[in-house]
Design a protein around this motif. Structure first.
Motif, short mmCIF file in Angstrom:
data_model
loop_
_atom_site.label_atom_id
_atom_site.label_comp_id
_atom_site.label_asym_id
_atom_site.label_seq_id
_atom_site.Cartn_x
_atom_site.Cartn_y
_atom_site.Cartn_z
N CYS A 256 0.72 -1.29 0.06
CA CYS A 256 -0.06 -0.10 0.03
C CYS A 256 0.91 1.22 0.04
O CYS A 256 2.24 1.24 0.24
N TRP A 257 0.30 2.38 -0.30
CA TRP A 257 0.97 3.67 -0.56
C TRP A 257 1.13 4.31 1.06
O TRP A 257 0.00 4.21 1.93
N LEU A 258 2.06 4.89 1.41
CA LEU A 258 2.11 5.81 2.55
C LEU A 258 2.52 7.30 2.15
O LEU A 258 3.83 7.69 2.05
N GLY A 259 1.67 7.93 1.86
CA GLY A 259 1.94 9.33 1.09
C GLY A 259 2.49 8.83 -0.16
O GLY A 259 1.95 8.43 -1.00
N GLN A 260 3.84 9.63 -0.29
CA GLN A 260 4.40 9.26 -1.68
C GLN A 260 5.31 8.30 -1.48
O GLN A 260 6.40 8.27 -2.36
N SER A 261 5.29 7.30 -0.45
CA SER A 261 6.07 6.26 -0.30
C SER A 261 5.38 4.78 -0.62
O SER A 261 4.03 5.00 -0.27
N LEU A 262 5.95 3.78 -0.69
CA LEU A 262 5.24 2.74 -0.92
C LEU A 262 5.67 1.51 -0.04
O LEU A 262 6.75 1.55 0.12
N VAL A 263 4.97 0.98 0.53
CA VAL A 263 5.16 -0.12 1.69
C VAL A 263 4.64 -1.70 1.26
O VAL A 263 3.58 -1.79 0.57
N THR A 264 5.79 -2.39 1.21
CA THR A 264 5.50 -3.94 0.74
C THR A 264 5.77 -4.88 2.00
O THR A 264 6.84 -4.39 2.85
N THR A 265 4.64 -5.69 2.33
CA THR A 265 5.06 -6.76 3.36
C THR A 265 4.84 -7.99 2.71
O THR A 265 4.28 -8.43 1.77
N GLY A 266 5.57 -8.85 3.59
CA GLY A 266 5.49 -10.32 3.17
C GLY A 266 6.27 -11.13 4.01
O GLY A 266 6.30 -11.16 5.45
N GLY A 315 10.98 -10.97 13.59
CA GLY A 315 12.09 -11.46 12.41
C GLY A 315 11.74 -12.54 11.66
O GLY A 315 12.01 -12.60 10.29
N ASP A 316 10.87 -13.38 12.15
CA ASP A 316 10.64 -14.69 11.61
C ASP A 316 9.04 -14.71 11.13
O ASP A 316 8.48 -16.04 10.78
N SER A 317 8.59 -13.39 11.30
CA SER A 317 7.03 -13.57 11.06
C SER A 317 6.84 -13.03 9.60
O SER A 317 7.36 -12.72 8.83
N THR A 318 5.46 -13.73 9.12
CA THR A 318 4.79 -13.43 7.75
C THR A 318 3.88 -12.19 8.12
O THR A 318 2.85 -12.18 8.78
N PHE A 319 4.27 -10.99 7.50
CA PHE A 319 3.57 -10.03 7.41
C PHE A 319 2.35 -9.98 6.41
O PHE A 319 2.64 -9.65 5.15
N SER A 320 1.37 -10.29 6.68
CA SER A 320 0.36 -10.77 5.79
C SER A 320 -0.57 -9.51 5.15
O SER A 320 -0.85 -9.85 3.90
N CYS A 321 -0.75 -8.39 5.78
CA CYS A 321 -1.79 -7.42 5.13
C CYS A 321 -1.13 -6.10 5.81
O CYS A 321 -0.57 -6.18 6.84
N VAL A 322 -1.44 -4.89 5.07
CA VAL A 322 -1.02 -3.77 5.20
C VAL A 322 -2.06 -2.45 4.99
O VAL A 322 -2.67 -2.98 3.64
N GLY A 323 -2.24 -1.47 5.68
CA GLY A 323 -3.05 -0.39 5.21
C GLY A 323 -2.50 0.70 5.79
O GLY A 323 -2.41 0.83 7.02
N SER A 324 -2.87 1.86 5.10
CA SER A 324 -2.45 3.27 5.66
C SER A 324 -3.60 3.89 6.25
O SER A 324 -4.67 4.03 5.82
N ILE A 325 -3.27 4.57 7.50
CA ILE A 325 -4.26 5.00 8.36
C ILE A 325 -4.11 6.87 8.02
O ILE A 325 -4.80 7.46 8.53
N SER A 326 -2.77 7.20 7.65
CA SER A 326 -2.68 8.59 7.26
C SER A 326 -1.40 8.57 6.21
O SER A 326 -1.18 7.53 5.80
N ASP A 327 -0.90 9.84 5.88
CA ASP A 327 0.02 9.82 4.97
C ASP A 327 1.38 9.48 5.47
O ASP A 327 2.38 9.15 4.86
N GLN A 328 1.49 9.34 6.92
CA GLN A 328 2.83 8.99 7.42
C GLN A 328 2.69 7.50 8.33
O GLN A 328 3.54 7.41 9.02
N GLU A 329 1.50 7.14 8.38
CA GLU A 329 1.27 5.68 9.35
C GLU A 329 0.49 4.68 8.63
O GLU A 329 -0.39 4.98 7.64
N ALA A 330 1.01 3.59 8.70
CA ALA A 330 0.44 2.54 8.20
C ALA A 330 0.38 1.26 9.32
O ALA A 330 1.34 1.01 10.23
N VAL A 331 -0.80 0.64 9.19
CA VAL A 331 -0.88 -0.61 10.03
C VAL A 331 -0.65 -1.91 9.54
O VAL A 331 -0.98 -2.10 8.03
N VAL A 332 -0.08 -2.82 9.93
CA VAL A 332 0.48 -3.77 9.51
C VAL A 332 -0.07 -5.35 10.38
O VAL A 332 0.31 -5.15 11.51
N GLY A 333 -0.45 -6.39 9.82
CA GLY A 333 -0.69 -7.63 10.37
C GLY A 333 -0.16 -8.66 10.19
O GLY A 333 0.33 -8.72 9.09
#
Length: 468
Positions: A256-266, A315-333
């Protein structure tokens, strides 16, 4: 595979769509009538969406998109909770309204000539123009429905994304030489004529995401493809130009996008990618460009820089999903039940664990109207966390082992979630699509999406009425 050839015209069976230099189609007598048989797809049931990448929602217009075989479904919820559906797909030999030059992939797969491409020139100036079409949406010059050729290999749709301004729908394909199709969502737009077709990926499109201002589209290929592209989108006509790129070979689950930055999780992966800034050009370089006749019509993409987040005990986790709540904050599950917050104020991209749930988080949906995040897990269980609770956790949450999370419920998980302002849409692993009124869901605590106790509407079938 052995190929048997027989004598006589129209007597050879070709499995691979390639041009043969030997076999020529036989000539037909004008007096004899020819009959062409074709296999037509009338109805598709259910959905093929199994990951958050194959689902997208737009709360302002109450629309959501998902995958259904080789097509993308765009559903809209009206004020009376009735659902209308539109279907977007393009034949393998389709031509886009806006031609896009491929920078990396200059080779194109063999395709049959498309007579319809000759008639697209008069609508390039107006990509939202609606034209009379056959029930299949594909017409030939004579106005009759055209059957798809055996050389046109249909690819499945794996990812979708609705632009934040609601005007565009991006669709990604699987397989070798996949396409990214950009459609107009206007009600009078043609659902089988893309505004732009992007061909730079070589093996499968994993995920798509529009930036908050809809001016950029991020396309991520599968691990075998290994590329992350950022495309600059023209908001007037939907044309695309490759802006920046970089390699990304991690196993990515969501982005997902975080403002003008992009966050990838996996899998053991959380990374923040930043768009390159435009530096001022020196007078010497400007003079050289003018003397050389102007810039190149197809300039090389810029380098997309990225930096990994510090995972710490996760460090050994699988980050399954992500969503931004503002231009500078994102929530990761995470699949271990941990909920993390990425704080990118001043470019720090600091990630902290803010909650530990008793369910394996497989999907999430951000609800800006209620300022909360819905998190889905196994057994159609959900939990709601407010923005305030995420930003100011009461205490440092303890770590829960994976066994303690998985033993609670082995039922199919919720794979996709989306907020439509007044309703919450979920898709689980059994491909059941449920639409629940927000007022019927509890505000606090863990809850299960049970149609017997919650007035959720179950959409068991999504029927695509078209002919291919």
């Amino acid at each position: 595979m052995a190929t048997t050839r027989f004598s006589g015209p129209n007597a050879s069976l070709k499995i691979t769509p390639s041009n043969s230099p030997v076999l020529r189609p036989g000539t037909r007598s004008p007096s004899k009538s020819s009959h062409q048989s074709s296999l037509s797809l009338q109805t598709v049931l259910g959905t093929t969406t199994t990951t958050p990448n194959g689902f997208s929602s737009h709360d302002q217009s109450k629309r959501f998109a998902l995958c259904a075989g080789s097509a993308a479904v765009l559903a809209e919820l009206d004020d009376d909770a009735n659902i209308s559906q539109r279907f977007f797909r393009a034949r393998p030999s389709a031509t886009s309204v806006n031609p896009t030059t491929s920078f990396y992939n200059h080779s194109t797969p063999p395709a049959t000539p498309d007579p319809k491409s000759r008639s697209l020139s008069h609508i390039r100036s107006n990509p939202h123009l609606n034209l009379p079409a056959s029930p299949s949406g594909e017409t030939s010059d004579s106005g009759s429905p055209r059957a798809w050729s055996s050389r046109e290999r249909i690819k499945a749709v794996t990812s979708v994304s609705i632009s934040p301004n609601g005007r565009f729908l991006a669709v990604g394909e699987t397989g070798y030489n996949p396409r990214v199709l950009i459609f107009s969502t206007a009600r009078d737009a043609l659902p089988d004529v893309p505004l732009s077709i992007l061909n730079d990926h070589t093996f499968g499109v994993r995920s798509l995401a529009f930036s908050p201002d809809s001016q950029y589209l991020a396309t991520l290929g599968n691990v075998n493809d290994g590329f992350l592209f950022i495309w600059s989108i023209n908001l007037k006509n939907g044309s695309a130009r490759l802006h920046s790129a970089n390699k990304c070979t991690s196993s990515v689950r969501d982005m997902c996008w975080l403002g003008q930055s992009l966050v990838t999780t996996g899998v053991r992966h959380v990374k923040v990618w930043r768009l390159p800034t435009n530096r001022p050009v020196s007078p010497t370089k400007s003079r050289l460009v003018v003397e050389g006749g102007g810039p190149s019509p197809n300039p090389a993409p810029k380098a997309l820089s990225g930096r990994n987040c510090l995972l710490g005990p996760l460090g050994d986790s699988t980050f399954s999903c992500v969503g931004s709540i503002s231009d500078q904050e994102a929530v990761v599950g995470t699949e271990l039940g941990a909920v993390c917050l990425i704080d990118d104020r001043e470019g720090s991209q600091k990630m902290t664990t803010v909650a530990q749930l008793g369910l394996s988080v497989t999907s999430l949906a951000v609800d800006f109207d209620r300022e909360c995040v819905w998190l889905g897990g196994r057994g159609r269980r959900m939990q709601r966390l407010s923005f305030e609770a995420i930003r100011s956790p009461p205490m440092s949450p303890g770590r829960v082992e994976k066994g303690a999370v998985d033993k609670k419920n082995k039922s199919p998980p919720i794979t996709c979630m989306g907020s439509l302002s007044s309703h919450l849409v979920t898709v689980d692993m059994t491909r059941e699509i449920r639409i629940c009124p927000m007022d019927a869901l509890r505000e606090e605590g863990e809850q299960e999406q049970d149609p017997g106790r919650t007035p959720c509407r179950l959409i068991e079938t999504l029927c695509l009425e078209f002919v291919v």
